[in-house]
Motif scaffolding. Structure first.
Motif, PDB file in Angstrom:
ATOM      1  N   ARG A   1       0.825  -1.223   0.000  1.00  0.00           N
ATOM      2  CA  ARG A   1       0.000   0.000   0.000  1.00  0.00           C
ATOM      3  C   ARG A   1       0.853   1.263   0.000  1.00  0.00           C
ATOM      4  NH1 ARG A   1      -2.986  -3.009   4.686  1.00  0.00           N
ATOM      5  NH2 ARG A   1      -4.483  -4.226   3.483  1.00  0.00           N
ATOM      6  N   ALA A   2       2.079   1.164   0.525  1.00  0.00           N
ATOM      7  CA  ALA A   2       2.919   2.361   0.626  1.00  0.00           C
ATOM      8  C   ALA A   2       3.752   2.613  -0.638  1.00  0.00           C
ATOM      9  CB  ALA A   2       3.846   2.222   1.831  1.00  0.00           C
ATOM     10  N   ILE A   3       3.856   1.635  -1.526  1.00  0.00           N
ATOM     11  CA  ILE A   3       4.704   1.803  -2.720  1.00  0.00           C
ATOM     12  C   ILE A   3       4.042   2.799  -3.680  1.00  0.00           C
ATOM     13  CG2 ILE A   3       5.612   0.608  -4.776  1.00  0.00           C
ATOM     14  CD1 ILE A   3       5.862  -1.918  -3.038  1.00  0.00           C
ATOM     15  N   PRO A   4       4.808   3.767  -4.185  1.00  0.00           N
ATOM     16  CA  PRO A   4       4.224   4.732  -5.135  1.00  0.00           C
ATOM     17  C   PRO A   4       3.611   4.008  -6.335  1.00  0.00           C
ATOM     18  CG  PRO A   4       6.426   5.405  -4.475  1.00  0.00           C
ATOM     19  CD  PRO A   4       6.228   4.035  -3.916  1.00  0.00           C
ATOM     20  N   ASN A   5       2.432   4.478  -6.757  1.00  0.00           N
ATOM     21  CA  ASN A   5       1.712   3.703  -7.783  1.00  0.00           C
ATOM     22  C   ASN A   5       2.266   3.896  -9.196  1.00  0.00           C
ATOM     23  OD1 ASN A   5       0.774   6.163  -8.429  1.00  0.00           O
ATOM     24  ND2 ASN A   5      -1.371   5.767  -7.890  1.00  0.00           N
ATOM     25  N   ASP A   6       3.351   4.679  -9.318  1.00  0.00           N
ATOM     26  CA  ASP A   6       3.970   4.773 -10.644  1.00  0.00           C
ATOM     27  C   ASP A   6       5.214   3.883 -10.749  1.00  0.00           C
ATOM     28  OD1 ASP A   6       5.677   6.127  -8.987  1.00  0.00           O
ATOM     29  OD2 ASP A   6       5.915   7.880 -10.296  1.00  0.00           O
ATOM     30  N   THR A   7       5.410   3.013  -9.760  1.00  0.00           N
ATOM     31  CA  THR A   7       6.602   2.154  -9.818  1.00  0.00           C
ATOM     32  C   THR A   7       6.473   1.170 -10.980  1.00  0.00           C
ATOM     33  OG1 THR A   7       8.126   0.841  -8.500  1.00  0.00           O
ATOM     34  CG2 THR A   7       5.824   0.315  -8.238  1.00  0.00           C
ATOM     35  N   SER A   8       7.587   0.938 -11.680  1.00  0.00           N
ATOM     36  CA  SER A   8       7.475   0.153 -12.917  1.00  0.00           C
ATOM     37  C   SER A   8       7.569  -1.353 -12.678  1.00  0.00           C
ATOM     38  CB  SER A   8       8.547   0.586 -13.927  1.00  0.00           C
ATOM     39  OG  SER A   8       9.814   0.393 -13.357  1.00  0.00           O
ATOM     40  N   HIS A   9       8.333  -1.778 -11.673  1.00  0.00           N
ATOM     41  CA  HIS A   9       8.570  -3.225 -11.539  1.00  0.00           C
ATOM     42  C   HIS A   9       8.729  -3.631 -10.075  1.00  0.00           C
ATOM     43  CE1 HIS A   9      10.167  -7.220 -12.655  1.00  0.00           C
ATOM     44  NE2 HIS A   9      10.816  -7.086 -11.516  1.00  0.00           N
ATOM     45  N   ILE A  10       8.094  -4.730  -9.711  1.00  0.00           N
ATOM     46  CA  ILE A  10       8.284  -5.329  -8.383  1.00  0.00           C
ATOM     47  C   ILE A  10       8.406  -6.845  -8.563  1.00  0.00           C
ATOM     48  CG2 ILE A  10       7.256  -5.810  -6.102  1.00  0.00           C
ATOM     49  CD1 ILE A  10       7.828  -2.907  -6.245  1.00  0.00           C
TER      50      ILE A  10
ATOM     51  N   LYS B   1      -2.929  -5.677  -7.260  1.00  0.00           N
ATOM     52  CA  LYS B   1      -3.811  -5.271  -8.367  1.00  0.00           C
ATOM     53  C   LYS B   1      -4.537  -3.969  -8.013  1.00  0.00           C
ATOM     54  CE  LYS B   1      -7.323  -7.294 -11.354  1.00  0.00           C
ATOM     55  NZ  LYS B   1      -8.044  -8.530 -11.635  1.00  0.00           N
ATOM     56  N   LYS B   2      -4.942  -3.858  -6.729  1.00  0.00           N
ATOM     57  CA  LYS B   2      -5.699  -2.676  -6.310  1.00  0.00           C
ATOM     58  C   LYS B   2      -4.808  -1.427  -6.250  1.00  0.00           C
ATOM     59  CE  LYS B   2      -8.437  -1.095  -2.393  1.00  0.00           C
ATOM     60  NZ  LYS B   2      -8.803  -1.419  -1.012  1.00  0.00           N
ATOM     61  N   TYR B   3      -3.625  -1.565  -5.661  1.00  0.00           N
ATOM     62  CA  TYR B   3      -2.789  -0.385  -5.412  1.00  0.00           C
ATOM     63  C   TYR B   3      -1.794  -0.086  -6.528  1.00  0.00           C
ATOM     64  CZ  TYR B   3      -4.601   0.314  -0.763  1.00  0.00           C
ATOM     65  OH  TYR B   3      -5.439   0.589   0.285  1.00  0.00           O
ATOM     66  N   LEU B   4      -1.404  -1.115  -7.288  1.00  0.00           N
ATOM     67  CA  LEU B   4      -0.357  -0.924  -8.303  1.00  0.00           C
ATOM     68  C   LEU B   4      -0.818  -1.527  -9.641  1.00  0.00           C
ATOM     69  CD1 LEU B   4       2.538  -2.068  -5.937  1.00  0.00           C
ATOM     70  CD2 LEU B   4       2.052   0.294  -6.582  1.00  0.00           C
ATOM     71  N   PRO B   5      -1.932  -1.040 -10.175  1.00  0.00           N
ATOM     72  CA  PRO B   5      -2.525  -1.711 -11.349  1.00  0.00           C
ATOM     73  C   PRO B   5      -1.654  -1.648 -12.601  1.00  0.00           C
ATOM     74  CG  PRO B   5      -3.627   0.379 -10.900  1.00  0.00           C
ATOM     75  CD  PRO B   5      -2.705   0.138  -9.754  1.00  0.00           C
ATOM     76  N   ASN B   6      -0.749  -0.674 -12.669  1.00  0.00           N
ATOM     77  CA  ASN B   6       0.063  -0.537 -13.886  1.00  0.00           C
ATOM     78  C   ASN B   6       1.499  -1.021 -13.713  1.00  0.00           C
ATOM     79  OD1 ASN B   6      -2.065   0.653 -15.360  1.00  0.00           O
ATOM     80  ND2 ASN B   6      -1.751   2.523 -14.147  1.00  0.00           N
ATOM     81  N   THR B   7       1.778  -1.618 -12.565  1.00  0.00           N
ATOM     82  CA  THR B   7       3.137  -2.106 -12.301  1.00  0.00           C
ATOM     83  C   THR B   7       3.317  -3.500 -12.898  1.00  0.00           C
ATOM     84  OG1 THR B   7       3.246  -0.814 -10.281  1.00  0.00           O
ATOM     85  CG2 THR B   7       4.726  -2.703 -10.405  1.00  0.00           C
ATOM     86  N   GLU B   8       4.551  -3.766 -13.351  1.00  0.00           N
ATOM     87  CA  GLU B   8       4.873  -5.101 -13.869  1.00  0.00           C
ATOM     88  C   GLU B   8       5.369  -5.945 -12.677  1.00  0.00           C
ATOM     89  OE1 GLU B   8       7.773  -5.180 -17.303  1.00  0.00           O
ATOM     90  OE2 GLU B   8       8.995  -5.860 -15.621  1.00  0.00           O
ATOM     91  N   PHE B   9       4.771  -7.126 -12.508  1.00  0.00           N
ATOM     92  CA  PHE B   9       5.178  -8.018 -11.405  1.00  0.00           C
ATOM     93  C   PHE B   9       5.854  -9.264 -11.950  1.00  0.00           C
ATOM     94  CE2 PHE B   9       1.814  -5.513  -9.551  1.00  0.00           C
ATOM     95  CZ  PHE B   9       2.356  -5.184  -8.319  1.00  0.00           C
ATOM     96  N   LEU B  10       6.914  -9.670 -11.286  1.00  0.00           N
ATOM     97  CA  LEU B  10       7.539 -10.968 -11.569  1.00  0.00           C
ATOM     98  C   LEU B  10       7.436 -11.791 -10.293  1.00  0.00           C
ATOM     99  CD1 LEU B  10       9.260 -12.926 -13.277  1.00  0.00           C
ATOM    100  CD2 LEU B  10      11.297 -11.775 -12.391  1.00  0.00           C
ATOM    101  N   LEU B  11       6.706 -12.905 -10.361  1.00  0.00           N
ATOM    102  CA  LEU B  11       6.595 -13.810  -9.213  1.00  0.00           C
ATOM    103  C   LEU B  11       7.583 -14.949  -9.420  1.00  0.00           C
ATOM    104  CD1 LEU B  11       5.275 -15.102  -6.682  1.00  0.00           C
ATOM    105  CD2 LEU B  11       3.551 -16.084  -8.219  1.00  0.00           C
ATOM    106  N   LEU B  12       8.539 -15.098  -8.504  1.00  0.00           N
ATOM    107  CA  LEU B  12       9.506 -16.202  -8.605  1.00  0.00           C
ATOM    108  C   LEU B  12       9.011 -17.364  -7.752  1.00  0.00           C
ATOM    109  CD1 LEU B  12      12.880 -14.235  -8.463  1.00  0.00           C
ATOM    110  CD2 LEU B  12      11.618 -15.065 -10.462  1.00  0.00           C
ATOM    111  N   SER B  13       8.726 -18.485  -8.409  1.00  0.00           N
ATOM    112  CA  SER B  13       8.117 -19.626  -7.717  1.00  0.00           C
ATOM    113  C   SER B  13       8.687 -20.907  -8.294  1.00  0.00           C
ATOM    114  CB  SER B  13       6.599 -19.578  -7.951  1.00  0.00           C
ATOM    115  OG  SER B  13       5.988 -20.809  -7.617  1.00  0.00           O
ATOM    116  N   ASN B  14       8.657 -21.989  -7.502  1.00  0.00           N
ATOM    117  CA  ASN B  14       9.044 -23.280  -8.097  1.00  0.00           C
ATOM    118  C   ASN B  14       7.882 -23.869  -8.892  1.00  0.00           C
ATOM    119  OD1 ASN B  14       7.343 -24.593  -6.193  1.00  0.00           O
ATOM    120  ND2 ASN B  14       9.020 -24.797  -4.733  1.00  0.00           N
TER     121      ASN B  14
END
Ligand code: SF4
Length: 382
Positions: free
Chosen positions: A141-150, A172-185
């Motif tokens: 919730r605290a991350i600026p919503n213009d951040t490009s990648h998390i 999705k609610k707070y960072l709708p335009n951010t690109e997410f990479l989920l690292l998972s097995n």
């Protein structure tokens, strides 16, 4: 700019157990040059003058106005819009750097696999350092919503099950335009109910990075040291792709699989033909990787040809290939174009002999953990 610190110390006078918020700097601070005042959302308009920094609490927090940090060392290493966690009576942790493209959220250090070349050691898994779901949600919730990648990472984030769904719903609610990479097995995604829930909350620009270490279960499971992990990972990848969720497959090159990289590539092309990206990766030599060095390390010279052949196989099928974490001199020059400077800036190192190498400008260097490894033989290009 001062050296960037991850932990800042000082006198932490807050009433809550923790406060998470964004930093706003005051370059004209006079008498309180190492002080931070916390502003809750009901008191945003009441900053006291003279402070070096103000922290704007995230949406869900609403603490008393009387929250301060005094005598904060290295306060100049903070930037506007960084996100910090102020921990009562302890310290300040920097959770997000506004000027970095390498921001991540570590959601657990636990894992249901135990890969032989994991850069974390078993001892890390035993510490049960699991951030609370409330801290993770406040962080988002605290991350600026213009951040490009998390990047969302672990351990294995899938172990959080329904809490991982909550995390992505919040993203999705707070960072709708951010690109997410989920690292998972990838194993959790073999569960249809879970993958359907994930699909219902996943932000638009999300990719899941899942490793495949072999083209068959026996070898893959011997590397993950987890029975059934190959079957579950392949099943998970297919279920994600079938639901229109972007996946990248990650192959970590090591002594146990370097001779069959082309076979792994063919397996991917034949069995998972809708995949669009495969990242072939070099080892990060810390944690389990350094403990098991004799079983996994392979000379850079020996991997050149297999990596080249695997790239060729994948490209022929229209798959995007990236080569992560390899120094350029470890690669066949025909695949230089696929090499990405992927090592995080704070981990990149070059050897003394690199200073005379004509490739240095384009080369992503070595990990800090690999720089002193005598087996990592580099070859400066003159
Ligand atoms: S010698 Fe150093 S700079 Fe040159 S390619 Fe190898 S690692 Fe990179």
């Amino acid at each position: 700019m001062e050296k960037r610190m991850n932990i800042l110390t000082g006198t932490i006078k807050i009433r809550e157990e923790y406060i998470i918020g964004k930093v706003i700097k005051n370059d004209n601070a006079e008498n309180k040059k190492d002080y931070i005042q916390v502003l809750s959302k009901d008191n945003m308009d009441k900053p006291e003058i003279g402070y070096k920094a103000y922290v704007l609490e995230c949406d869900s927090c609403n603490s008393n106005l009387d929250n301060y940090c005094l005598g904060v060392k290295d306060i100049d290493s903070l930037s506007n819009y960084d996100v910090i966690e102020i921990i009562k009576d302890l310290n300040i942790r920097v959770l997000y750097r506004d000027d970095s493209n390498d921001n991540y959220i570590l959601v657990t250090n636990q894992c249901n696999s135990n890969c032989i070349m994991c850069p974390d050691a078993d001892s890390v898994r035993n510490t049960k350092d699991i951030p609370s779901i409330n801290v993770i949600l406040d962080h988002i919730r605290a991350i600026p919503n213009d951040t490009s990648h998390i990047t969302i990472t672990g351990g294995e984030p899938g172990l959080l099950k329904d809490d991982l769904i909550k995390i992505f719903a919040e993203c999705k609610k707070y960072l709708p335009n951010t690109e997410f990479l989920l690292l998972s097995n990838g194993r959790i995604f073999s569960n249809t109910e879970f993958v359907d829930k994930f699909k219902s909350v996943v932000p638009k620009y999300t990719r899941v990075g899942i490793p495949l270490y072999a083209d068959e279960p026996e070898l893959h499971d011997s590397i993950t040291r987890a029975d059934n992990s190959f079957k579950q990972a392949v099943c998970g990848i297919k279920k994600l792709l079938n639901r229109g969720i972007d996946v990248e497959i990650r192959i970590v090159v090591q002594k146990l699989n370097y001779k069959i990289l082309d076979k792994i590539a063919r397996f991917i092309c034949n069995e998972i033909p809708t995949i669009t990206m495969v990242n072939i990766m070099s080892l990060e030599m810390c944690g389990n990787a350094i403990i098991n060095k004799n079983q996994i390390w392979v000379d850079y010279e020996d991997i050149k040809e297999p990596v080249y052949k695997a790239c060729l196989e994948l490209i022929k099928h229209g798959i995007i290939v990236n080569l992560y974490n390899f120094p350029l001199c470890a690669l066949d020059e025909r695949v230089y174009a696929f090499a990405v400077k992927s090592i995080s800036d704070y981990k990149v190192r070059y050897r003394e002999e690199c200073s005379g190498c004509t490739l240095k400008k384009e080369c992503g260097g070595l990990f800090n953990s690999t720089i002193n490894l005598k087996e990592a033989r580099i070859k400066p290009v003159k």
